[in-house]
Design an enzyme around this catalytic site. Structure first.
Site, PDB file in Angstrom:
ATOM      1  N   ASN A 121     -13.220  -3.091   2.943  1.00 27.41           N
ATOM      2  CA  ASN A 121     -13.885  -1.913   2.547  1.00 27.41           C
ATOM      3  C   ASN A 121     -14.888  -2.162   1.829  1.00 27.41           C
ATOM      4  OD1 ASN A 121     -12.903  -1.042   5.192  1.00 27.41           O
ATOM      5  ND2 ASN A 121     -10.694  -0.378   3.707  1.00 27.41           N
ATOM      6  N   GLN A 125     -14.616   2.539   1.418  1.00 25.02           N
ATOM      7  CA  GLN A 125     -13.731   2.191  -0.067  1.00 25.02           C
ATOM      8  C   GLN A 125     -13.103   3.086  -0.872  1.00 25.02           C
ATOM      9  OE1 GLN A 125     -16.058  -0.842  -2.086  1.00 25.02           O
ATOM     10  NE2 GLN A 125     -14.052  -1.155  -3.403  1.00 25.02           N
ATOM     11  N   SER A 126     -11.950   3.441  -1.437  1.00 30.75           N
ATOM     12  CA  SER A 126     -11.971   4.572  -2.205  1.00 30.75           C
ATOM     13  C   SER A 126     -11.647   4.258  -3.514  1.00 30.75           C
ATOM     14  CB  SER A 126     -10.572   5.179  -1.195  1.00 30.75           C
ATOM     15  OG  SER A 126      -9.076   4.447  -1.533  1.00 30.75           O
ATOM     16  N   HIS A 159     -10.323  -5.350  -3.292  1.00 34.60           N
ATOM     17  CA  HIS A 159      -9.101  -5.744  -2.603  1.00 34.60           C
ATOM     18  C   HIS A 159      -9.159  -6.020  -0.835  1.00 34.60           C
ATOM     19  CE1 HIS A 159      -9.536  -1.427  -2.247  1.00 34.60           C
ATOM     20  NE2 HIS A 159      -9.574  -1.488  -0.927  1.00 34.60           N
ATOM     21  N   ASP A 181       1.035  -1.437   0.306  1.00 37.69           N
ATOM     22  CA  ASP A 181      -0.039   0.466   0.220  1.00 37.69           C
ATOM     23  C   ASP A 181       0.753   1.604  -0.515  1.00 37.69           C
ATOM     24  OD1 ASP A 181      -2.783   0.371   1.123  1.00 37.69           O
ATOM     25  OD2 ASP A 181      -1.408   2.463   1.334  1.00 37.69           O
ATOM     26  N   ILE A 182       0.328   2.586  -0.329  1.00 36.98           N
ATOM     27  CA  ILE A 182       1.679   3.060  -1.191  1.00 36.98           C
ATOM     28  C   ILE A 182       1.453   4.435   0.672  1.00 36.98           C
ATOM     29  CG2 ILE A 182      -0.478   4.893  -2.065  1.00 36.98           C
ATOM     30  CD1 ILE A 182       1.773   5.433  -4.138  1.00 36.98           C
ATOM     31  N   HIS A 200      -7.291  -5.675   2.284  1.00 37.41           N
ATOM     32  CA  HIS A 200      -5.941  -5.099   2.972  1.00 37.41           C
ATOM     33  C   HIS A 200      -5.322  -6.732   3.969  1.00 37.41           C
ATOM     34  CE1 HIS A 200      -7.057  -0.343   2.268  1.00 37.41           C
ATOM     35  NE2 HIS A 200      -7.874  -1.964   2.316  1.00 37.41           N
TER      36      HIS A 200
HETATM   37  P1  AMP Z   1      -9.945   1.376   0.588  1.00 34.74           P
HETATM   38  O1  AMP Z   1      -9.477   3.381   0.993  1.00 34.74           O
HETATM   39  O2  AMP Z   1     -10.116   0.699   1.499  1.00 34.74           O
HETATM   40  O3  AMP Z   1     -10.680   1.463  -0.768  1.00 34.74           O
HETATM   41  O4  AMP Z   1      -8.084   1.204  -0.171  1.00 34.74           O
HETATM   42  C1  AMP Z   1      -7.676   1.773  -0.937  1.00 34.74           C
HETATM   43  C2  AMP Z   1      -6.029   1.643  -0.777  1.00 34.74           C
HETATM   44  O5  AMP Z   1      -5.023   1.665  -1.790  1.00 34.74           O
HETATM   45  C3  AMP Z   1      -5.313   2.763   0.494  1.00 34.74           C
HETATM   46  O6  AMP Z   1      -4.586   1.832   1.357  1.00 34.74           O
HETATM   47  C4  AMP Z   1      -4.731   3.203  -0.314  1.00 34.74           C
HETATM   48  O7  AMP Z   1      -3.427   4.192   0.464  1.00 34.74           O
HETATM   49  C5  AMP Z   1      -3.981   2.919  -1.559  1.00 34.74           C
HETATM   50  N1  AMP Z   1      -3.522   3.224  -2.622  1.00 34.74           N
HETATM   51  C6  AMP Z   1      -3.960   3.708  -3.370  1.00 34.74           C
HETATM   52  N2  AMP Z   1      -3.302   4.580  -4.880  1.00 34.74           N
HETATM   53  C7  AMP Z   1      -2.523   3.375  -4.776  1.00 34.74           C
HETATM   54  C8  AMP Z   1      -1.055   3.026  -5.015  1.00 34.74           C
HETATM   55  N3  AMP Z   1      -0.427   3.433  -6.811  1.00 34.74           N
HETATM   56  N4  AMP Z   1       0.051   1.853  -5.028  1.00 34.74           N
HETATM   57  C9  AMP Z   1      -0.760   1.334  -3.970  1.00 34.74           C
HETATM   58  N5  AMP Z   1      -1.562   1.582  -2.879  1.00 34.74           N
HETATM   59  C10 AMP Z   1      -2.799   2.387  -3.393  1.00 34.74           C
END
Ligand code: AMP
Ligand code: ZN
Length: 127
Positions: free
Chosen positions: A100, A107-108, A113, A43-44, A115
Site C-alpha cells: 500500500n 498505507q499506515s 512493506h 501482522d499484529i 503484505h
Molecule cells: P499498511 O496499512 O499497509 O501501512 O500496513 C501496516 C500494517 O502494520 C498493518 O496491517 C498493521 O496491522 C501492522 N502493524 C502495525 N503495528 C504493528 C506491530 N507492532 N506489529 C506487527 N504489525 C503491526
C-alpha cells in the site's frame, strides 16, 4: 545495517520508525525471517489466516522512495515473500502480495512493506 542515518525525504525518521525499531529488537515482533537485509514478521492485526509483513532493514518510507540501487533489495523482498508463502502452505491455494502506498493506497506505517496474505479467498477489485 539498520536504517538509522539513512536519508529520508518523508515525515518520519528511521529513529522514530516502528518497523526500524522492530528490526533492532526494540519492539517485540513474531519474526518469521531475518537475514540482516530483509526482515519478516506476523501482522499484529491479521486480515487473513496468514498475514505476514516483509520489510527491508533499510528505512525507505514508501514505494516512491525506492531507487535504482534498491532493485536487488526489492527482488530479495519478493523472493523472501515467496519462500514464506510456501512455508505457510499457501503457495498452491494462492495468496496476495500487496504494498500500500500513501493515503489512497491505505498505507499506515511509513516504512515500506509487502503484505503476504493467504488462507482465504479475496475479492477483486479491492474496495
Ligand atoms: P499498511 O496499512 O499497509 O501501512 O500496513 C501496516 C500494517 O502494520 C498493518 O496491517 C498493521 O496491522 C501492522 N502493524 C502495525 N503495528 C504493528 C506491530 N507492532 N506489529 C506487527 N504489525 C503491526
Ligand atoms: Zn523504518
Amino acid at each position: 545495517m539498520g536504517g538509522r542515518g539513512v536519508a529520508s525525504t518523508g515525515s518520519m525518521s528511521a529513529q522514530d520508525c516502528l518497523f526500524c525499531k522492530m528490526t533492532k529488537g526494540e519492539i517485540p515482533a513474531e519474526v518469521v525471517h531475518d537475514d540482516g537485509e530483509v526482515f519478516a514478521f506476523k501482522d499484529i492485526h491479521p486480515a487473513a489466516p496468514t498475514h505476514l509483513l516483509v520489510i527491508p532493514y533499510k528505512h525507505v518510507e514508501t514505494l516512491l522512495e525506492f531507487e535504482r540501487d534498491d532493485e536487488a533489495l526489492i527482488g530479495r523482498m519478493v523472493t523472501v515473500a515467496t519462500k514464506l508463502a510456501r512455508e505457510a502452505g499457501i503457495g498452491e491455494s494462492g495468496y496476495r502480495l500487496v504494498a500500500n502506498c500513501n493515503r489512497d493506497g491505505g498505507q499506515s506505517v511509513y516504512h515500506v512493506h509487502f503484505h503476504v496474505l493467504g488462507g482465504r479467498r479475496f475479492g477483486w477489485p479491492p474496495d
